[in-house]
Design a protein around this motif. Structure first.
Motif, PDB file in Angstrom:
ATOM      1  N   UNK A 114       3.160   7.085   5.771  1.00 40.47           N
ATOM      2  CA  UNK A 114       3.587   6.685   4.306  1.00 40.47           C
ATOM      3  C   UNK A 114       2.776   7.707   3.488  1.00 40.47           C
ATOM      4  N   UNK A 115       2.666   8.615   3.592  1.00 45.17           N
ATOM      5  CA  UNK A 115       2.627   9.870   2.895  1.00 45.17           C
ATOM      6  C   UNK A 115       1.106   9.462   1.510  1.00 45.17           C
ATOM      7  N   UNK A 116       1.023  10.467   1.025  1.00 45.06           N
ATOM      8  CA  UNK A 116      -0.116  11.085   0.062  1.00 45.06           C
ATOM      9  C   UNK A 116      -0.674   9.665  -0.998  1.00 45.06           C
ATOM     10  N   UNK A 117       0.504   9.530  -1.796  1.00 45.24           N
ATOM     11  CA  UNK A 117       0.811   8.423  -3.052  1.00 45.24           C
ATOM     12  C   UNK A 117       0.601   7.731  -2.172  1.00 45.24           C
ATOM     13  N   UNK A 118       1.336   6.540  -1.552  1.00 49.52           N
ATOM     14  CA  UNK A 118       1.618   4.859  -1.463  1.00 49.52           C
ATOM     15  C   UNK A 118       0.341   4.403  -0.161  1.00 49.52           C
ATOM     16  N   UNK A 119      -0.472   6.026   0.239  1.00 51.16           N
ATOM     17  CA  UNK A 119      -2.100   5.083   1.015  1.00 51.16           C
ATOM     18  C   UNK A 119      -2.803   5.479  -0.664  1.00 51.16           C
ATOM     19  N   UNK A 120      -2.956   6.203  -1.311  1.00 46.12           N
ATOM     20  CA  UNK A 120      -3.701   6.278  -1.703  1.00 46.12           C
ATOM     21  C   UNK A 120      -3.684   4.891  -2.719  1.00 46.12           C
ATOM     22  N   UNK A 121      -2.055   4.324  -2.929  1.00 47.95           N
ATOM     23  CA  UNK A 121      -2.151   3.299  -3.544  1.00 47.95           C
ATOM     24  C   UNK A 121      -2.548   1.955  -2.582  1.00 47.95           C
ATOM     25  N   UNK A 122      -3.070   2.140  -1.204  1.00 49.85           N
ATOM     26  CA  UNK A 122      -2.982   1.250  -0.564  1.00 49.85           C
ATOM     27  C   UNK A 122      -1.527  -0.028  -0.729  1.00 49.85           C
ATOM     28  N   UNK A 123      -0.803   0.688   0.026  1.00 49.18           N
ATOM     29  CA  UNK A 123       0.493   0.301   0.516  1.00 49.18           C
ATOM     30  C   UNK A 123       0.466  -0.606   1.590  1.00 49.18           C
ATOM     31  N   UNK A 124      -0.408  -0.186   2.152  1.00 49.00           N
ATOM     32  CA  UNK A 124      -0.446  -0.957   3.562  1.00 49.00           C
ATOM     33  C   UNK A 124      -2.087  -1.271   3.573  1.00 49.00           C
ATOM     34  N   UNK A 125      -2.011  -3.025   4.260  1.00 50.03           N
ATOM     35  CA  UNK A 125      -3.571  -3.545   3.619  1.00 50.03           C
ATOM     36  C   UNK A 125      -4.296  -2.984   5.015  1.00 50.03           C
ATOM     37  N   UNK A 126      -5.322  -3.390   4.979  1.00 51.32           N
ATOM     38  CA  UNK A 126      -6.552  -2.127   6.117  1.00 51.32           C
ATOM     39  C   UNK A 126      -6.078  -2.981   7.489  1.00 51.32           C
ATOM     40  N   UNK A 127      -5.841  -4.662   7.692  1.00 51.14           N
ATOM     41  CA  UNK A 127      -5.833  -5.558   8.711  1.00 51.14           C
ATOM     42  C   UNK A 127      -4.553  -5.004   9.752  1.00 51.14           C
ATOM     43  N   UNK A 128      -3.507  -4.192   9.009  1.00 50.55           N
ATOM     44  CA  UNK A 128      -2.243  -3.494   9.277  1.00 50.55           C
ATOM     45  C   UNK A 128      -2.554  -3.094  10.165  1.00 50.55           C
ATOM     46  N   UNK A 129      -2.787  -1.844   8.817  1.00 50.84           N
ATOM     47  CA  UNK A 129      -3.588  -0.229  10.248  1.00 50.84           C
ATOM     48  C   UNK A 129      -4.774  -0.481  10.763  1.00 50.84           C
ATOM     49  N   UNK A 130      -5.529  -1.280  11.209  1.00 49.31           N
ATOM     50  CA  UNK A 130      -6.552  -1.581  11.345  1.00 49.31           C
ATOM     51  C   UNK A 130      -6.306  -1.894  13.081  1.00 49.31           C
ATOM     52  N   UNK A 204       7.509   3.835   7.525  1.00 49.99           N
ATOM     53  CA  UNK A 204       8.368   4.941   6.918  1.00 49.99           C
ATOM     54  C   UNK A 204       9.132   4.457   6.086  1.00 49.99           C
ATOM     55  N   UNK A 205       9.492   2.672   6.206  1.00 52.00           N
ATOM     56  CA  UNK A 205      10.174   2.338   4.689  1.00 52.00           C
ATOM     57  C   UNK A 205       8.964   2.164   3.637  1.00 52.00           C
ATOM     58  N   UNK A 206       8.345   1.631   3.754  1.00 54.51           N
ATOM     59  CA  UNK A 206       6.961   1.799   3.113  1.00 54.51           C
ATOM     60  C   UNK A 206       6.533   3.235   2.075  1.00 54.51           C
ATOM     61  N   UNK A 207       6.405   4.050   2.848  1.00 55.79           N
ATOM     62  CA  UNK A 207       6.047   5.576   1.756  1.00 55.79           C
ATOM     63  C   UNK A 207       7.787   6.624   1.741  1.00 55.79           C
ATOM     64  N   UNK A 208       8.493   4.926   1.863  1.00 49.74           N
ATOM     65  CA  UNK A 208       9.663   5.504   0.813  1.00 49.74           C
ATOM     66  C   UNK A 208       9.938   4.471  -0.071  1.00 49.74           C
ATOM     67  N   UNK A 209       8.978   3.572  -0.478  1.00 46.88           N
ATOM     68  CA  UNK A 209       9.309   3.094  -1.868  1.00 46.88           C
ATOM     69  C   UNK A 209       8.821   1.580  -1.435  1.00 46.88           C
ATOM     70  N   UNK A 210       9.366   1.259  -0.033  1.00 47.07           N
ATOM     71  CA  UNK A 210       9.252  -0.831   0.008  1.00 47.07           C
ATOM     72  C   UNK A 210       8.372  -1.183   0.086  1.00 47.07           C
TER      73      UNK A 210
END
Length: 222
Positions: A114-130, A204-210
């Motif tokens: 995902x990358x540091x910037x998108x991770x810090x922004x919470x770009x992926x919801x916790x329920x998906x990550x878990x 990867x798509x979210x990491x690139x800005x999607x």
């Protein structure tokens, strides 16, 4: 000042940990059997992670406590394991089992893709990550299996699941339904979206800005 667990990841020997493998540090109280399990699990995890994420993006540093004294020294708290982004993870005495180790390594691999910037922004919801971590670790607490061994839902899709990581971690007695429900949502979506590689493609798509919602819904939602 960094919390002791983070400081110990930076300097394991400063907190009494000894190297037992590449980027792998253990409490001296750890038994040889536990060391063997930990080495094997960490060595075998990349092949499992690659099924979902493709080429490895993380090079995790693992810090493992085997005693309550060690856990207290780094102020590890009650969690079995905790990943710190893509940098490192700590394991408590109760977390010294393959399922927990792979669960935490999954969080790290997702964070690295995902990358540091998108991770810090919470770009992926916790329920998906878990939910992803439950599926990759094939956690039998939250998944059932069919006759061929393929994972299947243990909980239904209905009901709330937190987007916020803190809300998820502090769910208390609601942990079982939350983790099982999150895993079911991700599993149902993953199967519609083309199987395990769909997870890596989305991250990867979210990491690139999607936007997560757009990619997720484009591949079928749940």
């Amino acid at each position: 000042m960094a919390e002791p667990a983070v400081a110990a990841l930076v300097c394991p020997s400063c907190y009494g940990f000894a190297a037992i493998g590449p980027r792998l540090y253990a409490d001296p109280a750890m038994t040889e059997d536990a060391r063997v399990m930990l080495r094997r699990t960490v060595a075998e995890a990349p092949a499992r992670l690659a099924l979902f994420f493709g080429p490895a993006a993380s090079t995790p540093r693992v810090l493992a406590c085997a005693s309550t004294a060690c856990q207290a020294r780094i102020r590890g708290g009650g969690a079995r394991g905790m990943a710190y982004g893509a940098f490192g993870l700590r394991l408590s005495p109760a977390g010294l089992e393959p399922t927990i180790v792979v669960h935490e390594l999954t969080h790290m691999e997702l964070a690295a893709h995902l990358g540091l910037r998108q991770m810090a922004a919470g770009s992926v919801p916790a329920w998906f990550d878990e939910g992803v971590a439950v599926i990759v670790s094939d956690d039998p607490r939250y998944l059932d299996h069919d006759a061929e061994g393929a994972p299947r839902c243990r909980a239904g899709l209905d009901g709330p699941v937190p987007d916020d990581p803190r809300a998820f971690r502090h769910s208390g007695k609601a942990a079982y339904p939350l983790y099982a429900r999150a895993a079911c949502r991700v599993l149902t979506w993953m199967n519609r979206a083309g199987g395990p590689p769909a997870i890596g493609h989305l991250v990867d798509a979210v990491g690139k800005g999607a936007r997560f919602a757009e990619v997720y819904e484009d591949k079928g939602g749940w």
